[in-house]
Structures are given as C-alpha cells and as structure tokens.
Scaffold this motif. Structure first.
Motif, mmCIF file in Angstrom:
data_model
loop_
_atom_site.group_PDB
_atom_site.id
_atom_site.type_symbol
_atom_site.label_atom_id
_atom_site.label_comp_id
_atom_site.label_asym_id
_atom_site.label_seq_id
_atom_site.Cartn_x
_atom_site.Cartn_y
_atom_site.Cartn_z
ATOM 1 N N ILE A 10 -3.655 10.631 94.479
ATOM 2 C CA ILE A 10 -3.647 9.444 93.614
ATOM 3 C C ILE A 10 -2.224 9.217 93.116
ATOM 4 N N PHE A 11 -1.896 7.946 92.968
ATOM 5 C CA PHE A 11 -0.549 7.537 92.541
ATOM 6 C C PHE A 11 -0.696 6.705 91.274
ATOM 7 N N VAL A 12 0.042 7.068 90.229
ATOM 8 C CA VAL A 12 -0.009 6.335 88.959
ATOM 9 C C VAL A 12 1.336 5.634 88.756
ATOM 10 N N PRO A 13 1.366 4.294 88.855
ATOM 11 C CA PRO A 13 2.626 3.562 88.652
ATOM 12 C C PRO A 13 3.086 3.662 87.198
ATOM 13 N N THR A 45 8.559 7.850 90.127
ATOM 14 C CA THR A 45 9.778 8.501 89.613
ATOM 15 C C THR A 45 11.035 7.691 89.895
ATOM 16 N N GLU A 46 10.882 6.519 90.477
ATOM 17 C CA GLU A 46 12.059 5.712 90.808
ATOM 18 C C GLU A 46 11.722 4.238 90.622
ATOM 19 N N ALA A 47 12.761 3.447 90.465
ATOM 20 C CA ALA A 47 12.561 2.005 90.347
ATOM 21 C C ALA A 47 12.165 1.442 91.704
ATOM 22 N N ILE A 48 11.127 0.624 91.699
ATOM 23 C CA ILE A 48 10.634 0.033 92.944
ATOM 24 C C ILE A 48 10.789 -1.473 92.851
ATOM 25 N N PRO A 53 4.749 -14.172 89.424
ATOM 26 C CA PRO A 53 5.763 -13.764 88.435
ATOM 27 C C PRO A 53 5.873 -12.245 88.351
ATOM 28 N N THR A 54 7.089 -11.742 88.493
ATOM 29 C CA THR A 54 7.284 -10.284 88.515
ATOM 30 C C THR A 54 7.130 -9.649 87.137
ATOM 31 N N ALA A 81 3.264 -4.750 93.609
ATOM 32 C CA ALA A 81 4.561 -4.498 94.270
ATOM 33 C C ALA A 81 4.700 -3.015 94.623
ATOM 34 N N VAL A 82 4.190 -2.129 93.760
ATOM 35 C CA VAL A 82 4.224 -0.690 94.044
ATOM 36 C C VAL A 82 3.371 -0.379 95.274
#
Length: 484
Positions: free
Chosen positions: A46-49, A110-113, A122-123, A132-133
């Motif tokens: 699992i990935f948590v943005p 852990t990084e800007a995406i 709208p972002t 976007a992630v």
C-alpha cells in the motif's frame, strides 16, 4: 502382440516469475472510513501519498467519528514508521504491526511528484494531487498493477477517465448482493412433513407445542429463524414456528404466540400480517437480547417496538425504561448550541417517536377515559422514555434498559459495535432501519452497520431478525412505495 510404447517424459515447465504484488494507493476517505484498512490488503503493498497525510491532519480535530478515525490512523502510522525510518523508501513490512494479518509493505511518499495532469484538472485540489501520484507510480512501475482505492465515486470516475485503475474499498462489505441478506424467515417446502415427519416427537412446554423433526432441511436452519407453511390442500391451518434448537439433521420447532388475536394484543396493538407476528414474538421474548427489524417505510417497525417496550416497562416491569436514539444526519455531528437539554435538541429528529406515541396513547384505552386520562397516560409514558444522542454514548453502560436504535442503516459497523457494547445485564437492544434509505456518505447497502450485524448475529440463540415485507400504513403509502 504390439509392444507398449513408453510414456513420453513430461515436458519441463519453464519457471515463470510470480506476478508482482499489486500496489494500492489509498485515498484519505478509505482510512477515515476504516482505520484498520492499512492491514486489509493481505500480501499486496500500500502507498500513502503525502496529500493523504495532510488531509488526515486537517480532519483530526473534534469529537466526531471521522475525527476519531483520523486520529486512530495517525497513531497506527506512527507505530509502523517508528524505528523503521531507514526502510521508508523501499517499504516497511506490515507483518509485525498487523500480527501477520498483512504480509505486504507500507510505502510513504518521500519525494515531490509532479505528475502531468490534463489542464482541465486544477492541481491545487487534493483529489487531483492523489491522482497525479497514481499516474506517476503507473509510469514508474510499468509491469506492476497500480490501483487507486477510494470511497469517492467521482474520484474513481476521474481516475478511470485518465486510464488508471480505480476501485472501491470492498473489505468492509458484508454482502455483494443484498438480496442474499438473511431475512429471518423461511417458507417450508410442500413435502416438508413427508420428509421430516418420520419419528416425529411432540410435547408441550410453557404453553407452547414443541416438535422434534429430522430431515435434510434441518442442517440449513438457524436458531431463532422463523419457519412457516401456509394453509393448503393438505393443511387446514397455517403452521408458524420458531427454530429453538438444531443439531445435525435434527431440529426442535416451537409454535408461536398469535399476536393477531385480541387476547394477545400488545399495548392495544395487533399484528396485521405474518412478519409483524414474528417480530412481536421476538420483541416479547425475554430470552432474546438483540433484535434487528428491517423493512421499508410503513411496515410497523417503530410502532411494534415501542408497543412491546411500553408493555415490558410499564406492565410487566421487565425493564426500567426505554432509551431511544437515532442517527442524526450528518452522522455524529454536533447537535448544536441551541438552548435546551440533550432531549430538547434531539426532538426535531424524533418525529417518528411522537407520531407513534400518539397512536399508542389512543389504543391504550379503547373505552375512552377522556382528555384528562389520555394526558395522564402520555405523561407517564414520556417519563419512561429517554431520548439520547449518539454523541454521548461512548463509555456508558445501560442496565436493565430497552434500547431502541432507529435509522440504524446510517451507522457504520464500528459505530454499531460502539452502541451494542453499551448493553449491560438485563438490557435488550432493538435496531430498526431500511437499508434502501442510506443517507451517510460512503455507506452502501452492503457496508452498512445494520447489514453487518444482521449477518454477524444470525444463528446466535439470544438474537433474532425479521425483514418486514408488507406496509400497513395506508393504501396511499403502499401504492407510493410500489410505483414511485
């Protein structure tokens, strides 16, 4: 004689690498709906943005159920991440934290995406940043299935429109098809007595007739399930009974009290159909501690429950008082800063209680005792009915009470557990609702707390369930329910 040819040696199978585990990207509403969802994805990762963590932080304040869940998720994440900071980039194993419930890994952003989104989106919006992630992860892991998990329908539609995989959170769904939900009743087949009547035993117990039957249908029966066989060519009278015991291919059936007869009226109320009679048999049974009644508007759920409650509080004194609570939509929000007590603030939500009390006050005295008599009866009734808000249920214990939870279809399974575990010794809990009228965001018929308890409690000797079928409000209401 032809010689037998030796069997060909099996071709050596080429070893294929096992398919990569799926990567599920969790939306904030999934975590706030079920804080334990972190451990519900088995062997998958699992990935948590970072935006999900930001939204959890924004929703952690307050006393609502959503705020409590947000705080619980934050505590779980803190426990998982603490001491494993060096593994955040490649993924933290979840096996230890979940007690081996999940074998996948937790990955945090852990990084800007900077995902490339269509210009129309709208972002700045949190939902679009999470999408976007998902797009970025799909490009980074082309051989792996990346799936967005969200309770938000529109977000799933947007993700699919962009060619991404998206799905609802299914783990809390009790049933995929609510037509399969336990109804609490079963019609016996035409040849039931032919197949189950051999070596039939019959006896009387507490004024009821008991039948011990043996046959192929018995293993499918559940304790406190109602069985019936209507009058036909081979049967003069209808047969209505309750499954009292069941062991293998043997079951004990117990005949019912006929609450459609005037001598058995409950606070002046008579059962108008078969399911109402079943419901009153449960409501008036002191051995049944937990009852669920489902049915559309006008089937008599609240009226029957209040009539049974008043009878057992004021006449037989089995319970000390009736406590009635109802889900205020939005669920769990503050009931306001208006002047007044808790009961006065809940009054606008309790129109159904007032309507049914008017009916019960008229049926209580069929000979008529005038306005003074009715007013005195109403005062007595009101003194034994307490209206409570769900906000203040945590930590309480109800002793010897008749607890009614109205509009229970709007409760989550966790809220339902919180309420039912309030019951102390001698308390009966009755849940009423219609799963076709769910007003709570992110709840469906399959994931409602009412569906959850109906499925979990079926077959327990001290619980019972009936789905009421026929509306008895008026011909106008019945017709409207069918055609509108």
């Amino acid at each position: 004689m032809a010689t037998r040819r030796p069997a060909a040696a099996p071709a050596r199978r080429s070893r294929k690498s096992p398919p990569a585990n799926k990567l599920f990207v969790l939306d904030t509403n999934v975590l706030m709906h079920d804080p334990t969802s972190l451990f519900r994805f088995e062997e998958h990762d699992i990935f948590v943005p970072i935006m999900t963590l930001e939204e959890l932080d924004n929703n952690k304040k307050g006393m609502t159920e959503v705020a409590r869940n947000a705080r619980q998720v934050s505590r779980l994440l803190d426990e998982i991440v603490s001491g494993a900071e060096d593994k955040i980039a490649e993924g933290i194993p979840l096996a230890a934290a979940s007690s081996d419930l999940a074998s996948g890994h937790l990955l945090l952003q852990t990084e800007a995406i900077n995902g490339v989104l269509p210009t129309a989106l709208p972002t700045a919006k949190a939902d679009n940043q999470i999408i976007a992630v998902v797009m970025h992860l799909s490009e980074r892991h082309p051989g792996r299935q990346v799936i967005l998990v969200s309770k938000d329908i529109n977000m799933r539609i947007k993700a699919r429109a962009l060619g991404l995989h998206a799905q609802d959170y299914f783990n809390d769904k009790v049933l995929e098809d609510t037509d399969m939900l336990y109804t609490g009743t079963r019609e016996l087949p035409e040849k039931f007595w032919d197949e189950h009547g051999g070596n039939l035993e019959s006896w009387k117990e507490n004024g009821r007739t008991m039948y011990r039957v043996k046959g192929p249908l018995c293993p499918d029966l559940l304790i406190n399930e109602f069985v019936y066989k209507e009058a036909g060519a081979k049967q003069d009278k209808p047969f209505h009974a309750l499954v009292r015991e069941r062991a293998g291919k043997t079951a004990v059936l117990e005949t019912l009290v006929d609450y459609s007869h005037h001598k058995n009226s409950v606070w002046g109320i008579l059962a108008r159909n078969r399911e109402q009679n079943f419901a009153l048999n449960l409501l008036m049974n002191p051995e049944v501690d937990f009852i669920t009644l489902l049915g559309q508007a006008g089937t008599g759920k609240t009226l029957l429950t209040l009539a049974a409650g008043l009878t057992q509080v004021l006449e037989t004194k089995l319970y000390s008082e009736i406590i009635m609570t109802r889900v205020t939509v939005p669920v769990g929000e503050d009931i306001g800063f208006l002047p007044g007590t808790e009961e006065e603030k809940m009054t606008p939500w309790m129109g159904a209680l007032e309507d049914n009390l008017d009916v019960l006050n008229k049926t209580d005295d069929p000979n008529g005792s005038g306005e003074w008599g009715r007013a005195a009866t109403m005062d007595l009734i009101r003194s034994r009915i307490k209206v409570k808000s769900l906000n203040f249920m945590r930590g309480r214990t109800f002793l010897n009470k008749f607890l009614i939870i109205d509009e229970a279809q709007n409760l989550t399974p966790k809220q339902m557990k919180t309420l039912i575990t309030r019951a102390g010794p001698g308390t009966k809990v009755v849940c009423l609702g219609n799963i076709a009228q769910i007003d709570t965001p992110y709840l469906t018929e399959g994931s409602s707390g009412l569906t959850y308890v109906v499925d979990r409690f079926k077959g327990w000797p001290h619980s019972g369930h009936v789905t009421l079928q026929r509306g008895e409000r008026s011909r106008l209401a019945d017709h409207a329910a069918e055609v509108l």
